[in-house]
Scaffold this active site. Structure first.
Site, short mmCIF file in Angstrom:
data_model
loop_
_atom_site.label_atom_id
_atom_site.label_comp_id
_atom_site.label_asym_id
_atom_site.label_seq_id
_atom_site.Cartn_x
_atom_site.Cartn_y
_atom_site.Cartn_z
CE LYS A 48 -0.24 0.10 5.06
NZ LYS A 48 -1.11 0.24 6.23
NE ARG A 149 -6.60 1.76 12.15
CZ ARG A 149 -5.40 1.48 11.63
NH1 ARG A 149 -4.47 2.42 11.59
NH2 ARG A 149 -5.13 0.28 11.16
CE1 TYR A 279 11.35 32.21 3.94
CE2 TYR A 279 11.52 29.83 3.65
CZ TYR A 279 11.23 31.09 3.14
OH TYR A 279 10.82 31.21 1.84
CG MET A 327 7.99 23.98 -0.89
SD MET A 327 6.78 25.03 -1.72
CE MET A 327 5.72 25.48 -0.36
#
Length: 389
Positions: A48, A149, A279, A327
């Site tokens: 998966k 769940r 940053y 990013m």
């Protein structure tokens, strides 16, 4: 020496030139075989989430060739791709989830793909799909044994099992499996593990009381496969361990990390003491320093939470990431070393000095599953695929 080639087409698109992830088929095959020796029962290889970021189709093919009896995915789309696009027409495939009104369910059922069922509504939808397809839906009834769940709640076990028996008698479904999932298998000695195993036994009794005899009973994920022999039943479902990471390192298993992620230095410059980096200036240089810019960032799955903690392997040694991971880029402290643009940078590797997904998980406060599945689409996956064994 093995004869191998690099797949001419990356798994997930074109080469950007800034980074690549190379997966070694021999390591995945080794892990399948190592886990099979531990388990002693058939394996459903979990592929998966694009095989935990490695590339679902090649990973599935290799796992089956190495001895995996079944393949597990989450969505119907993933299952359909394995059945029809991956050349795996004969490998049993199970899709864990589907919405009750899922379009395409009848087609999936008609293709002989097993589906997980976690509620009466899903059971009814599967039975209706079986009727439309003209063949019984192969379902695995999931009981909630304490994870709270997915899965049928305990007070509904009897009713859902009886409904499944009626649908099976009518030819709309075949109950192929009974299963559940463990919440704390990676925590040795956690009381929830024994409690869930006891609950699973009660669940199996409820299934049997309805006259059902599933082909397979399955509970164990990677951690339980390794740590809890009593949880293995008829089938195990390894995920992260297939890709080389042991969720219970207290119990050694000969696993090899499958994937390496590499980039390159985009530029290097020398900055004076007192320079703030990236940053927020969360790192300020204490002395004159050579800094290297690496063109990957959190858009590529490099965890921003690992800022000022992570390390990469560059020019012969580990070097620290300084300042915030952005990013699309991050900065590496190279001290006084004369690092050059174009030099390779290993973010996740298999060498003794290389950082791996466990390291990144520790730096980011997460797990290696999160790190690997988070690798972005801008990093193409390339498999070293063997032509000969």
């Amino acid at each position: 020496m093995d004869n191998y080639r690099i797949l001419t087409e990356p798994v997930n698109g074109g080469m950007s030139g800034l980074a690549k992830a190379s997966a070694d088929w021999r390591r995945l095959a080794h892990n399948v075989e190592a886990l099979a020796r531990v388990a002693g029962v058939p394996m459903m290889a979990m592929v998966k989430a694009d095989a935990y970021g490695h590339g679902m189709v090649p990973a599935a093919r290799i796992a089956v060739e190495a001895g995996a009896a079944r393949l597990g995915v989450v969505t119907l789309k993933e299952a359909w791709q394995l059945r029809h696009a991956a050349g795996l027409e004969d490998a049993p495939v199970m899709a864990f989830f589907f919405a009750p009104d899922q379009s395409g369910l009848a087609e999936v059922v008609g293709a002989g793909i097993d589906v997980g069922v976690s509620s009466l509504a899903q059971l009814e939808a599967a039975a209706a799909a079986g009727e439309r397809a003209g063949t019984p839906a192969r379902v695995h009834l999931k009981g909630d044994t304490g994870m709270s769940r997915g899965g049928v709640a305990e007070h509904e076990w009897e009713a859902v099992a009886e409904a499944a028996a009626k649908f099976q008698a009518a030819g709309a479904v075949v109950v192929a499996g009974a299963w559940s999932h463990l919440a704390c298998a990676d925590e040795l000695g956690h009381p929830a593990n024994a409690a869930q195993r006891a609950s699973f036994e009660r669940y199996l009794e409820a299934v049997a009381a309805a006259g059902l005899e599933p082909e397979v009973r399955h509970l164990a994920n990677s951690a339980a496969l390794i740590a809890d022999p009593g949880s293995r039943y008829d089938l195990v479902r390894p995920g992260i361990a297939l890709y080389g990471y042991n969720p219970v390192p207290q119990i050694p298993v000969d696993l090899k990390p499958v994937i390496e992620v590499r980039s390159q230095v985009m530029s290097v410059k020398r900055l004076p003491a007192g320079s703030g980096i990236s940053y927020g200036h969360t790192h300020v240089l204490e002395r004159d320093t050579n800094v290297a810019l690496v063109p990957l960032g959190y858009a590529d799955g490099i965890p921003r939470a690992a800022s000022n903690k992570a390390e990469v392997y560059l020019a012969g040694k580990r070097r620290r990431v300084i300042g915030r991971i952005c990013m699309d880029q991050f900065v590496v402290d190279c001290g006084d070393d004369a690092v050059k643009a174009g030099e390779p940078v290993v973010l996740i590797g298999a060498g003794e000095q290389h950082p791996d997904a466990d390291d990144w998980a520790a730096w980011a406060g997460t797990i290696p599953n999160d790190v690997l599945t988070g690798l972005g689409a801008r990093i193409p996956r390339l498999w070293n695929r063997g032509l000969e064994r």
